[in-house]
Design a protein around this motif. Sequence first.
Motif, PDB file in Angstrom:
ATOM      1  N   GLY A 249      37.715  50.534  50.988  1.00 16.94           N
ATOM      2  CA  GLY A 249      38.457  50.221  49.776  1.00 16.94           C
ATOM      3  C   GLY A 249      37.720  49.186  48.957  1.00 16.94           C
ATOM      4  O   GLY A 249      37.071  48.293  49.500  1.00 16.94           O
ATOM      5  N   VAL A 250      37.811  49.303  47.638  1.00 17.20           N
ATOM      6  CA  VAL A 250      37.126  48.370  46.736  1.00 17.20           C
ATOM      7  C   VAL A 250      38.150  47.372  46.223  1.00 17.20           C
ATOM      8  O   VAL A 250      38.877  47.636  45.262  1.00 17.20           O
ATOM      9  N   ASP A 251      38.231  46.235  46.893  1.00 17.56           N
ATOM     10  CA  ASP A 251      39.155  45.165  46.507  1.00 17.56           C
ATOM     11  C   ASP A 251      38.435  43.922  46.012  1.00 17.56           C
ATOM     12  O   ASP A 251      39.072  43.028  45.443  1.00 17.56           O
ATOM     13  N   THR A 252      37.131  43.821  46.261  1.00 19.39           N
ATOM     14  CA  THR A 252      36.346  42.645  45.865  1.00 19.39           C
ATOM     15  C   THR A 252      35.030  43.110  45.256  1.00 19.39           C
ATOM     16  O   THR A 252      34.624  44.268  45.401  1.00 19.39           O
ATOM     17  N   ARG A 253      34.341  42.178  44.589  1.00 23.95           N
ATOM     18  CA  ARG A 253      33.030  42.508  44.022  1.00 23.95           C
ATOM     19  C   ARG A 253      32.029  42.849  45.127  1.00 23.95           C
ATOM     20  O   ARG A 253      31.182  43.728  44.946  1.00 23.95           O
ATOM     21  N   SER A 254      32.115  42.177  46.235  1.00 27.62           N
ATOM     22  CA  SER A 254      31.188  42.466  47.325  1.00 27.62           C
ATOM     23  C   SER A 254      31.441  43.857  47.892  1.00 27.62           C
ATOM     24  O   SER A 254      30.502  44.581  48.245  1.00 27.62           O
ATOM     25  N   GLN A 255      32.704  44.273  47.969  1.00 25.17           N
ATOM     26  CA  GLN A 255      33.002  45.626  48.431  1.00 25.17           C
ATOM     27  C   GLN A 255      32.534  46.666  47.420  1.00 25.17           C
ATOM     28  O   GLN A 255      32.081  47.751  47.806  1.00 25.17           O
ATOM     29  N   LEU A 256      32.608  46.332  46.128  1.00 31.18           N
ATOM     30  CA  LEU A 256      32.090  47.233  45.100  1.00 31.18           C
ATOM     31  C   LEU A 256      30.583  47.416  45.271  1.00 31.18           C
ATOM     32  O   LEU A 256      30.065  48.537  45.182  1.00 31.18           O
TER      33      LEU A 256
END
Length: 476
Positions: A247-254
Amino acid sequence: MPPPLATRRVMGKTCATPREDEFMSRSTALVILAAGQGTRMNSDLPKVLHKLAGAPVLAHAMRAGAQIEPDRTIVVTGHEAEQVEQAVREFDEAAICVRQTEQLGTGHAVAQALPALEGFSGRVIILYGDTPLVRPETLQALADNPAEIAITGFHAADPRRYGRLITSDRGLERIVEFKDAKDEERAISLCNGGMMAVSYPLLAELLAEMKNDNAAGEYYLTDLVSLARARGAQAAVVMCKEDEVLGVDTRSQLARAEALFQARARAEALENGVTLTAPETVFFAFDTVIGRDAIVGPNVVFGSGVTVESGAEIRAFCHLEGCHISRGATVGPFARLRPGAELAEDVHVGNFVEIKNAILDEGVKVGHLSYLGDAHVGEHTNIGAGTITCNYDGVMKHRTEIGARAFIGSDTMLVAPVRIGAGAFTATGSVITQDVPAEALAIARARQENKPGFATRLVEKLKKAKAARAARRELN
């Protein structure tokens, strides 16, 4: 006339119990949850609209869902709903948007889709708009699973934050969140992937039974499993890879999702017969299409809407978007193709050339340092270095037409609208403001005049002026 539909209340909404003859049991509906704000993104933009490989995160989930050909697609919006709904329409005009005005949990979000599912009797696939890496094959496996409810599961490299899937010889029994799990449950490596498929109308019946008697006061979608098992329904696990549930919840996850997408896209390109001379330096868009035996050099970036046919070559340090490159064409190095660029077979676009909204017919050569915008160039025409189509007058764009087998001399300015006839030449350094007939030579530059000895006298004059300025500075 068919009998009226029975209705029931689910979380404050009235929904119909569908007639069994409305849809075949194999039909599929897609419900995509995209209502969250994503506060950890620290952004004014909803998290599902942040770009991944040139497209909103939500578009990736929608594309994966579209490939299983659902009978209807429903997107649940909430935070900045108008922005999200606009993005949905841009990707799929037929998609239905419903709003979750209060954020009361994932179960509550799915309940908002029930009115849009009226008349449906098939399989409902539920996925998340912030989960962009799910594969269509996984969604199809959910759709095809015979169990009345199926959940994605995976084995995590580091499972500590994931909910666990508790199974038995009868299949999936329940889902337990990590914080609520006992030690022996935490030792289980099978984790909850979140995406699920539920037969309808079972979904509506389970949502009607759902409670929010928990610390958060929310309706959790994961409760559907235990509710289904309590009434004797079968539940199953469909396995997937861990990266599919990121899941993309943060900039780092993006950033992590971008890296995973690019790795996947590069591997697929290589497997499909594309040569990548330095794969780790090539960046694809979510919709890039490249044919087999094409060659892509180092540090090439693809924007959205690019198609490269078999046998074409993209050389190093090119940026491409919204363009089509035909078989045998070569592009670069250091070239930029912008939306509307159409390159026919065996076209050559060389270094530091920019093409925008222009059609280049077969065999055209644009070797160096040129800009062609809003133009059509006929077959086997040669465009000299430094040529520019002057297409913008400050208010409107204008078009340049160049015929077949023309020769455009270096440093020619083509002031649009203008036509260059087939087989015509323009002299180097010309500013062309009028049409040039076929096979004519156009010369549009000032006549050269040589002044003997003037250069020496000019230099002496400039030196004296410089010395005079220096003397005045010393006096001051």
